[in-house]
Design a protein around this motif. Structure first.
Motif, PDB file in Angstrom:
ATOM      1  N   ILE A 153       0.816  -1.211   0.000  1.00  0.00           N
ATOM      2  CA  ILE A 153       0.000   0.000   0.000  1.00  0.00           C
ATOM      3  C   ILE A 153       0.850   1.261   0.000  1.00  0.00           C
ATOM      4  CG2 ILE A 153      -1.736   1.289   1.305  1.00  0.00           C
ATOM      5  CD1 ILE A 153      -2.772  -1.198  -0.158  1.00  0.00           C
ATOM      6  N   GLY A 154       2.017   1.201   0.618  1.00  0.00           N
ATOM      7  CA  GLY A 154       2.838   2.402   0.720  1.00  0.00           C
ATOM      8  C   GLY A 154       3.804   2.608  -0.423  1.00  0.00           C
ATOM      9  N   PHE A 155       3.573   1.916  -1.544  1.00  0.00           N
ATOM     10  CA  PHE A 155       4.542   1.953  -2.640  1.00  0.00           C
ATOM     11  C   PHE A 155       4.852   3.371  -3.090  1.00  0.00           C
ATOM     12  CE2 PHE A 155       5.245   2.006  -7.303  1.00  0.00           C
ATOM     13  CZ  PHE A 155       6.494   1.432  -7.302  1.00  0.00           C
ATOM     14  N   VAL A 156       3.825   4.177  -3.382  1.00  0.00           N
ATOM     15  CA  VAL A 156       4.094   5.488  -3.980  1.00  0.00           C
ATOM     16  C   VAL A 156       4.686   6.469  -2.977  1.00  0.00           C
ATOM     17  CG1 VAL A 156       2.378   5.240  -5.790  1.00  0.00           C
ATOM     18  CG2 VAL A 156       1.709   6.263  -3.617  1.00  0.00           C
ATOM     19  N   GLN A 157       4.646   6.115  -1.673  1.00  0.00           N
ATOM     20  CA  GLN A 157       5.253   6.972  -0.660  1.00  0.00           C
ATOM     21  C   GLN A 157       6.521   6.357  -0.062  1.00  0.00           C
ATOM     22  OE1 GLN A 157       1.805   6.162  -0.280  1.00  0.00           O
ATOM     23  NE2 GLN A 157       1.133   7.978  -1.363  1.00  0.00           N
ATOM     24  N   SER A 158       6.938   5.207  -0.542  1.00  0.00           N
ATOM     25  CA  SER A 158       8.062   4.498   0.060  1.00  0.00           C
ATOM     26  C   SER A 158       9.363   5.275  -0.113  1.00  0.00           C
ATOM     27  CB  SER A 158       8.209   3.103  -0.557  1.00  0.00           C
ATOM     28  OG  SER A 158       8.674   3.200  -1.893  1.00  0.00           O
ATOM     29  N   ASP A 159      10.325   4.977   0.741  1.00  0.00           N
ATOM     30  CA  ASP A 159      11.632   5.621   0.643  1.00  0.00           C
ATOM     31  C   ASP A 159      12.290   5.333  -0.702  1.00  0.00           C
ATOM     32  OD1 ASP A 159      11.301   6.609   3.186  1.00  0.00           O
ATOM     33  OD2 ASP A 159      12.532   5.072   4.156  1.00  0.00           O
ATOM     34  N   ALA A 160      12.110   4.107  -1.192  1.00  0.00           N
ATOM     35  CA  ALA A 160      12.732   3.738  -2.464  1.00  0.00           C
ATOM     36  C   ALA A 160      12.165   4.558  -3.620  1.00  0.00           C
ATOM     37  CB  ALA A 160      12.541   2.248  -2.728  1.00  0.00           C
ATOM     38  N   VAL A 161      10.850   4.775  -3.611  1.00  0.00           N
ATOM     39  CA  VAL A 161      10.240   5.575  -4.666  1.00  0.00           C
ATOM     40  C   VAL A 161      10.661   7.032  -4.544  1.00  0.00           C
ATOM     41  CG1 VAL A 161       8.042   6.453  -5.558  1.00  0.00           C
ATOM     42  CG2 VAL A 161       8.289   4.030  -5.060  1.00  0.00           C
TER      43      VAL A 161
END
Length: 227
Positions: free
Chosen positions: A7-15
């Motif tokens: 769920i946190g993909f678009v806010q992840s540190d990697a992104v």
């Protein structure tokens, strides 16, 4: 390690790290991202809905057994090799990054598809002019990677590239509540309709039965046929 496809993909540190490197309007910055492996979208395998569309529901659509397939923004080329090996067609991957295509070519040389042919070309999708059209195109993360202002040009190019009677597979992801910034850019399934409905018929539109764990409920499989 965080679930980059949860769920946190678009806010992840990697992104967020990737976004500091990539300017979607500057093609060369995608190569910069691959050079440092700031590529959180690279799952390392073919997405399950593509397998579902091609293998499980093969009676739903008579996929081409000859001709050519295209994967824009192909990255490491897993989808290119899969389409070639499964359908026995000549599949071409386009990407703006020489770095990643060097890796893709090395991978195919070591593990060539059992049938068909997988090849790769560094090219700008929007200015690419092949000698002939394609029977099948697969778009997974390319639509959400480009600036939304280019989506109209994306639709025109798909219409130009795909032969009448050919297919476009769009795997829509990530379908999340509205968010700003990108890539990936905010997307909903209906966003594709505006750019494709005048030249394509929608022949499949459903929630995939097969999804990666972090994709469940956040993607849609839509297949279009060029009229």
């Amino acid at each position: 390690m965080p679930d980059l496809y949860g769920i946190g993909f678009v806010q992840s540190d990697a992104v967020q790290h990737m976004r500091k490197i990539v300017d979607p309007g500057v093609t060369s910055t995608w190569d910069d991202a691959w050079k440092v492996d700031a590529t959180p979208w690279a799952a390392g395998e073919v997405q399950p809905p593509l397998r579902e569309a091609i293998e499980v529901n093969r009676d739903e659509i008579k996929w081409p057994k000859t001709g050519r397939a295209l994967v824009p923004g192909c990255g490491l080329g897993y989808d290119v090799t899969y389409l070639a090996g499964t359908l026995g067609i000549n599949a071409l991957g386009l990407d703006a990054s020489q770095t990643v295509l060097d890796r893709a070519r090395a991978s195919v040389k070591e593990n060539p598809p059992p049938q068909g042919e997988a090849s790769f070309e560094v090219a700008n999708f929007f200015t690419y002019k092949p000698a002939e059209g394609f029977d099948l195109v697969y778009d997974y993360t390319f639509f959400v990677a480009i600036p939304p202002s280019l989506r109209g040009d994306w639709g025109k190019k798909m219409t130009e590239l795909i032969k009448p009677g050919g297919y476009l597979i769009t795997l829509v992801f990530p379908i999340d509540p509205y968010f700003e910034g990108g890539p990936p850019h905010y997307v909903q399934p209906e966003h594709y309709d505006e750019y494709l409905s005048s030249a394509f018929d929608k022949v499949v539109d459903r929630v995939p039965e097969m999804s990666a764990p972090g994709h469940v409920g956040r993607e849609r499989l839509i297949v279009w046929k060029r009229v």
